[in-house]
Design a protein around this motif. Structure first.
Motif, PDB file in Angstrom:
ATOM      1  N   ASP A  33      -1.349  49.050  -8.157  1.00 18.67           N
ATOM      2  CA  ASP A  33      -1.883  47.819  -7.567  1.00 18.67           C
ATOM      3  C   ASP A  33      -0.988  47.330  -6.438  1.00 18.67           C
ATOM      4  O   ASP A  33      -1.470  46.965  -5.363  1.00 18.67           O
ATOM      5  CB  ASP A  33      -2.002  46.733  -8.638  1.00 18.67           C
ATOM      6  CG  ASP A  33      -3.116  46.999  -9.638  1.00 18.67           C
ATOM      7  OD1 ASP A  33      -4.116  47.632  -9.253  1.00 18.67           O
ATOM      8  OD2 ASP A  33      -2.988  46.572 -10.802  1.00 18.67           O
ATOM      9  N   ARG A  55      -0.107  44.021 -14.207  1.00 18.35           N
ATOM     10  CA  ARG A  55      -0.552  44.744 -13.028  1.00 18.35           C
ATOM     11  C   ARG A  55       0.387  45.904 -12.716  1.00 18.35           C
ATOM     12  O   ARG A  55       1.619  45.751 -12.757  1.00 18.35           O
ATOM     13  CB  ARG A  55      -0.634  43.805 -11.832  1.00 18.35           C
ATOM     14  CG  ARG A  55      -1.839  42.891 -11.876  1.00 18.35           C
ATOM     15  CD  ARG A  55      -3.117  43.702 -11.693  1.00 18.35           C
ATOM     16  NE  ARG A  55      -4.326  42.932 -11.930  1.00 18.35           N
ATOM     17  CZ  ARG A  55      -5.547  43.410 -11.767  1.00 18.35           C
ATOM     18  NH1 ARG A  55      -5.709  44.660 -11.354  1.00 18.35           N
ATOM     19  NH2 ARG A  55      -6.599  42.668 -12.006  1.00 18.35           N
ATOM     20  N   VAL A 436      -2.108  38.735  -7.691  1.00 22.13           N
ATOM     21  CA  VAL A 436      -2.786  38.929  -8.972  1.00 22.13           C
ATOM     22  C   VAL A 436      -4.119  38.186  -8.972  1.00 22.13           C
ATOM     23  O   VAL A 436      -5.154  38.733  -9.399  1.00 22.13           O
ATOM     24  CB  VAL A 436      -1.893  38.456 -10.135  1.00 22.13           C
ATOM     25  CG1 VAL A 436      -2.684  38.401 -11.433  1.00 22.13           C
ATOM     26  CG2 VAL A 436      -0.692  39.385 -10.289  1.00 22.13           C
ATOM     27  N   LEU A 439      -6.602  40.118  -6.893  1.00 25.31           N
ATOM     28  CA  LEU A 439      -7.046  41.336  -7.555  1.00 25.31           C
ATOM     29  C   LEU A 439      -8.050  41.032  -8.658  1.00 25.31           C
ATOM     30  O   LEU A 439      -8.939  41.848  -8.951  1.00 25.31           O
ATOM     31  CB  LEU A 439      -5.847  42.094  -8.126  1.00 25.31           C
ATOM     32  CG  LEU A 439      -4.882  42.719  -7.111  1.00 25.31           C
ATOM     33  CD1 LEU A 439      -3.664  43.289  -7.825  1.00 25.31           C
ATOM     34  CD2 LEU A 439      -5.571  43.792  -6.293  1.00 25.31           C
ATOM     35  N   GLU A 440      -7.918  39.860  -9.264  1.00 29.72           N
ATOM     36  CA  GLU A 440      -8.805  39.488 -10.366  1.00 29.72           C
ATOM     37  C   GLU A 440      -9.980  38.633  -9.906  1.00 29.72           C
ATOM     38  O   GLU A 440     -10.754  38.134 -10.726  1.00 29.72           O
ATOM     39  CB  GLU A 440      -7.995  38.760 -11.442  1.00 29.72           C
ATOM     40  CG  GLU A 440      -6.934  39.663 -12.064  1.00 29.72           C
ATOM     41  CD  GLU A 440      -6.077  38.970 -13.100  1.00 29.72           C
ATOM     42  OE1 GLU A 440      -6.253  37.741 -13.275  1.00 29.72           O
ATOM     43  OE2 GLU A 440      -5.237  39.635 -13.732  1.00 29.72           O
TER      44      GLU A 440
END
Length: 452
Positions: A33, A55, A436, A439-440
């Protein structure tokens, strides 16, 4: 009906398939990631935050050790922090919590009962000490009265110009020992906004604490990143040990390394970020540790300040934490010259300055020395960042993300926490949190104001 495959062809085909399979597995293993460049305080902070979030990530470090410019040197048999020494603004510094996490004790900094101001081999009189103290007080009044919203930016030297000789000396000393630079180059507007607060020391060494926090992280040592392709859709990082692919990258190397072009960016960094880099530079605060086999009649601790050469500020802290070391501090162009000259020449210089203050007999008790010449180290190119006059907004500009795939962060982009390991860790942790969230598919927290 097709031709029957020969045994040779079958073996060749199986071998090729095996190679392709290994290549695919390697590519899959290399894909993460987040790739983090640099295992200093910022890189460690980002990696810890990503690990907590579950991650995948990897830290690529050019040297053989973690910590970057937070390093406890034990080569003289007595540890000393060759880089960062204090946990600054301890009330909000994340390293206080990390120290508690690992059971590493900290303590409020213990200052010398009062520095001894020396001119050559003689201690100056009380009247001159008070005059010098007033010069420093007057200098701080000038600093506190400066308003970066209303006043045009000035250098330390320009601001001190009308204050008289002792104010100018105070400005020069502060620039040398707090920034590692000559007073003519340092922006008042940049320095003015930095956080103050309490300082804590780590008796075992600040570098020891930071190295402890790195122990369980996935750090690939001796793996310098030489090229970063961020044209999308991901990021590819080239190292001598192969290529790493990632969805996004955090680059935490010093601005000195960036300005030196040691990492090639494809496409090149945009003009906005290049302009920000050109408006910043690296200070050269340099430490030279001297070990003696005798306490030289000096109490624990003692700081000697040499005013005999006004243009070459120099001090020596003796026996901090009851250790048989004198740690000398030098900044600016003098520090750069000594770092370039190499360790033996730098040690000779420091020993001569100490002998001029404490007496020639100290040379008989000298055991060995160590130079922490960050400005001559190609992995760092300096101690920490500062903004040039008129460029106080460069830190904020440099922190802006590039296509949401690449971020340049660290002590240089930590806003009010800049120039410190704590600030570097704070900004890295926040940026990791934003990554994060992205990414989510969640909204990123807006904490930029905290960094200003």
């Amino acid at each position: 009906m097709g031709r029957r495959m020969s045994r040779r062809a079958m073996v060749t085909g199986l071998a090729a398939a095996s190679v392709l399979s290994r290549a695919a597995r390697a590519e899959s293993a290399a894909s993460v990631d987040v790739a983090i460049v640099g295992a200093g305080a910022a890189g460690i902070g980002a990696a810890r935050a990503l690990a907590r979030a579950g991650r995948s990530h990897v830290v690529l470090e050019a040297s053989r050790r973690p910590g970057g410019r937070v390093f406890t040197d034990t080569s003289l048999g007595e540890p000393f922090d060759a880089g960062a020494l204090y946990i600054h603004f301890a009330e909000r510094n994340p390293w206080m919590g990390i120290a508690r996490e690992f059971g590493v004790p900290t303590e409020p900094t213990i200052w010398s009962p009062g520095p001894r101001v020396m001119n050559g081999g003689a201690e100056v009189g009380e009247a001159e000490v008070k005059t010098r103290q007033k010069g420093f007080t007057d200098w701080m009044k000038l600093m506190n009265a400066f308003d970066p919203k209303d006043d045009a930016d000035l250098s330390f030297a320009d601001l001190a110009e009308e204050g008289g000789p002792f104010v100018r000396r105070a400005a020069r000393s502060m620039a040398a020992f707090a920034v590692g630079e000559d007073a003519e180059r340092v922006s008042v507007a940049d320095y003015w906004r930095l956080w103050g607060g309490g300082n804590e020391g780590v008796r075992a060494g600040y570098g020891t604490l930071v190295a402890r926090a790195a122990q369980d992280l996935d750090i690939r040592y001796e793996t310098p990143v030489t090229r970063i392709a961020w044209g999308g859709p991901g990021v590819r990082l080239t190292t001598p040990k192969g290529e790493i692919t990632a969805r996004t990258a955090i680059v935490t190397v010093s601005i000195g390394v960036l300005k030196a072009g040691r990492i090639a960016f494809d496409p090149p960094l945009p003009a906005s970020h290049k302009d920000a880099l050109s408006g910043m530079a690296m200070g050269a605060l340099t430490k030279i540790a001297l070990k003696f086999d005798d306490r030289l009649g000096l109490p624990t601790p003692t700081t000697l300040i040499d005013i005999g050469r006004a243009a070459e500020p120099f001090n020596a802290e003796f026996w901090r934490d009851d250790r048989a070391l004198a740690v000398c501090h030098i900044g600016g162009d003098l520090a750069r010259r000594l770092a370039r000259a190499g360790e033996p020449a730098a040690i000779d210089y420091a020993l001569s300055r100490v002998a001029a203050m404490a007496g020639a007999h100290v040379k008989r008790h000298f055991v060995g020395g160590r130079l922490a010449g960050w400005s001559a180290d190609p992995l760092f190119e300096g101690g920490y960042s500062y903004c040039k006059v008129g460029h106080a907004k460069a830190r904020k500009q440099l922190r802006k993300p590039l296509a949401e795939r690449l971020r340049l962060i660290g002590e240089a982009t930590a806003g009010r926490g800049s120039m410190t390991a704590g600030g570097a860790t704070l900004v890295a942790t926040r940026i990791a949190g934003r990554i994060v969230a992205a990414l989510e598919g969640l909204p990123a927290p807006d904490t930029d104001a905290e960094e200003e």
